[in-house]
Design a protein around this motif. Structure first.
Motif, PDB file in Angstrom:
ATOM      1  N   THR A 109       0.801  -1.153  -0.037  1.00 24.04           N
ATOM      2  CA  THR A 109      -0.082   0.150   0.018  1.00 24.04           C
ATOM      3  C   THR A 109       0.823   1.228  -0.085  1.00 24.04           C
ATOM      4  O   THR A 109       0.639   2.238  -0.635  1.00 24.04           O
ATOM      5  N   THR A 169      -3.982   2.410  13.866  1.00 20.93           N
ATOM      6  CA  THR A 169      -4.263   0.795  13.241  1.00 20.93           C
ATOM      7  C   THR A 169      -5.843   0.987  12.822  1.00 20.93           C
ATOM      8  O   THR A 169      -6.714   1.995  13.176  1.00 20.93           O
ATOM      9  N   SER A 170      -6.184   0.071  11.941  1.00 19.68           N
ATOM     10  CA  SER A 170      -7.331   0.191  11.235  1.00 19.68           C
ATOM     11  C   SER A 170      -8.384  -0.432  12.184  1.00 19.68           C
ATOM     12  O   SER A 170      -9.495   0.011  12.229  1.00 19.68           O
ATOM     13  N   THR A 201      -7.760   4.316   8.346  1.00 19.67           N
ATOM     14  CA  THR A 201      -7.131   3.635   7.242  1.00 19.67           C
ATOM     15  C   THR A 201      -6.243   4.749   6.757  1.00 19.67           C
ATOM     16  O   THR A 201      -6.363   5.670   6.381  1.00 19.67           O
ATOM     17  N   THR A 203      -3.714   5.806   3.546  1.00 25.75           N
ATOM     18  CA  THR A 203      -3.805   5.563   2.450  1.00 25.75           C
ATOM     19  C   THR A 203      -2.282   6.063   2.077  1.00 25.75           C
ATOM     20  O   THR A 203      -1.808   5.568   0.811  1.00 25.75           O
ATOM     21  N   LEU A 212      -4.473   9.859   6.223  1.00 27.71           N
ATOM     22  CA  LEU A 212      -5.489   8.945   6.409  1.00 27.71           C
ATOM     23  C   LEU A 212      -6.573   9.273   5.329  1.00 27.71           C
ATOM     24  O   LEU A 212      -6.699  10.273   4.713  1.00 27.71           O
ATOM     25  N   ALA A 213      -7.372   8.078   5.225  1.00 23.52           N
ATOM     26  CA  ALA A 213      -8.531   8.150   4.438  1.00 23.52           C
ATOM     27  C   ALA A 213      -9.328   9.411   4.639  1.00 23.52           C
ATOM     28  O   ALA A 213      -9.737   9.558   5.811  1.00 23.52           O
ATOM     29  N   THR A 227       2.419  -3.453   8.920  1.00 20.74           N
ATOM     30  CA  THR A 227       0.866  -4.183   8.702  1.00 20.74           C
ATOM     31  C   THR A 227       0.925  -5.549   8.414  1.00 20.74           C
ATOM     32  O   THR A 227      -0.196  -5.876   7.954  1.00 20.74           O
TER      33      THR A 227
END
Ligand SMILES: Cc1cc2nc3c(=O)[nH]c(=O)nc-3n(C[C@H](O)[C@H](O)[C@H](O)COP(=O)(O)OP(=O)(O)OC[C@H]3O[C@@H](n4cnc5c(N)ncnc54)[C@H](O)[C@@H]3O)c2cc1C
Length: 362
Positions: A109, A169-170, A201, A203, A212-213, A227
């Motif tokens: 990612t 963390t997600s 999340t 990105t 972040l998203a 991750t």
């Protein structure tokens, strides 16, 4: 002709398999191939990132007393049709191959501007940047709330009290642990001043921090990407049957489903417990797979039927710096039950397990 057994990779799984094969298959010619001449205690790489000097374990010493050949070189490709392994400087032929090349950080990612702790060079590189960041009371972000992220965040926060550590963390960090385990984790984060950003999340990582998203940036002078792990493409390119992650599909004796002269162990193998549960990438599962493959190879060479792989999880050992730890007792399928051990006792247990793993590779 002498049977040639070649083991690729001298990590926990490969070295365990190699030493067992060498001690049992005395009439075979056993060769171990590894990229570097030392055994790396990968489970200590977060300690390396925090500035601790790892001990060096020359592979030649770890093979002493065996007739095994050691070849230092990087595996470039595998040619199963001709039973050959192509290294950067040579080609090695085999009759039986054990594939144990481990894994690397999953940076698919976000690759740019992030550090990792999944291999020795990366952990050392990270360790060089942290002291200056700590001196200016800067922010270090750790992305990933799994075992590696938790161990890295706590190790760095303990070693550098002026560093401001953010764990991003997600989900929730350690969300698979028991309630008591999670409560201890929260106490450890509070004590060490680690700020947790759950449920987000990421990105992108850029020089200013973690994006972040939704576009918000969490500032960080350094970002550690933790991750998960991925495996190299060597097996897939060679035409071996692999799963979606590129891990080699194996039967219950760790033998490749597509190429029976090849065995796969450790992080590179898509191995399963009886009942169909896939093993997670870990030293805890890698070493038993190395033992099982070694036993299967030597049994078949002796004309006997090998025993199928049998494995049950027992504990998860998590270091929370050098003075605290968490031992989570688990069911055979790795799910947590309520019993935990915490504090210095747990830190000591973890240390004993790590030393025991090193000892067992011999
Ligand atoms: C910071 C950190 C903490 C961890 N903590 C734990 C823990 O507490 N408990 C636990 O169970 N697991 C832990 N793990 C996971 C564990 O380290 C790995 O799952 C384990 O090392 C896998 O063993 P392996 O033998 O498959 O691979 P590795 O140990 O990675 O060994 C692979 C070997 O292959 C060599 N190699 C790779 N590619 C090539 C190539 N192309 N040519 C030649 N040689 C090559 C490497 O140099 C290495 O020697 C941790 C991992 C990290 C990064």
């Amino acid at each position: 002709m002498t049977h040639r057994i070649v083991i690729l990779g001298a990590g926990y799984a490969g070295l365990t398999a190699a030493n067992r094969i060498a001690s049992r298959a005395r009439h075979a010619q056993v060769t171990l191939v590894n990229a570097r001449p030392q055994f790396v205690e990968r489970v200590r790489l977060h300690q390396v990132a925090a500035g601790q000097q790892p001990r060096e374990y020359p592979l030649r010493e770890r093979l002493r007393g065996t007739a095994m050949q050691l070849v230092i070189g990087r595996v470039q490709a595998l040619d199963p049709q001709h039973r050959q392994v192509r290294l950067d400087h040579a080609t090695v032929g085999y009759d039986t191959l054990v594939y144990a090349l481990g894994s690397a950080a999953d940076t698919t990612t976000v690759a740019d501007h992030a550090c990792t702790v999944a291999d020795l060079d990366s952990a050392r590189e990270l360790s060089k940047g942290v002291p200056d960041l700590a001196a200016e009371r800067g922010v270090l972000a750790v992305v990933g709330g799994g075992l590696t992220g938790i161990e890295t965040a706590t190790e760095l926060a303990e070693a550098y009290p002026h560093l401001r550590v953010r764990l991003i963390t997600s989900g929730q960090p350690g969300d698979w642990l028991s309630a008591r385990g999670r409560a201890h984790l929260r106490r450890a984060f509070d004590r060490l001043g680690i700020e947790v950003l759950p449920g987000v999340t990421v990105t992108r990582v850029d020089p200013e921090g973690v994006v972040l998203a939704g576009g918000r940036t969490v500032g960080a002078g350094l970002t550690v990407w933790a991750t998960g792990f991925v495996v190299a493409d060597i097996a897939r390119h060679a035409g071996l049957a692999v799963d979606g992650q590129g891990r080699i599909l194996v039967d219950d004796t760790l033998r490749s489903r597509s190429h029976p002269e090849i065995y796969a162990v450790g992080d590179s193998a898509a191995a399963y417990r009886a009942g169909g549960q896939q093993l997670r990438m870990s030293c805890a599962t890698g070493m038993p797979t190395g033992q099982c493959a070694a036993a299967a190879i030597t049994a078949r060479l002796a004309g006997r039927d090998p025993e199928p792989f049998a494995f049950r999880y027992f504990i998860q050992c998590i270091s929370l710096g050098r003075r605290d730890g968490l031992i989570q007792f688990v069911h055979p399928d790795d799910s947590a039950h309520n019993a935990v051990l915490t504090g210095r006792t747990a830190a000591w247990c973890k240390e004993l397990v790590v030393r025991g793993a090193l000892y067992a590779t011999r």
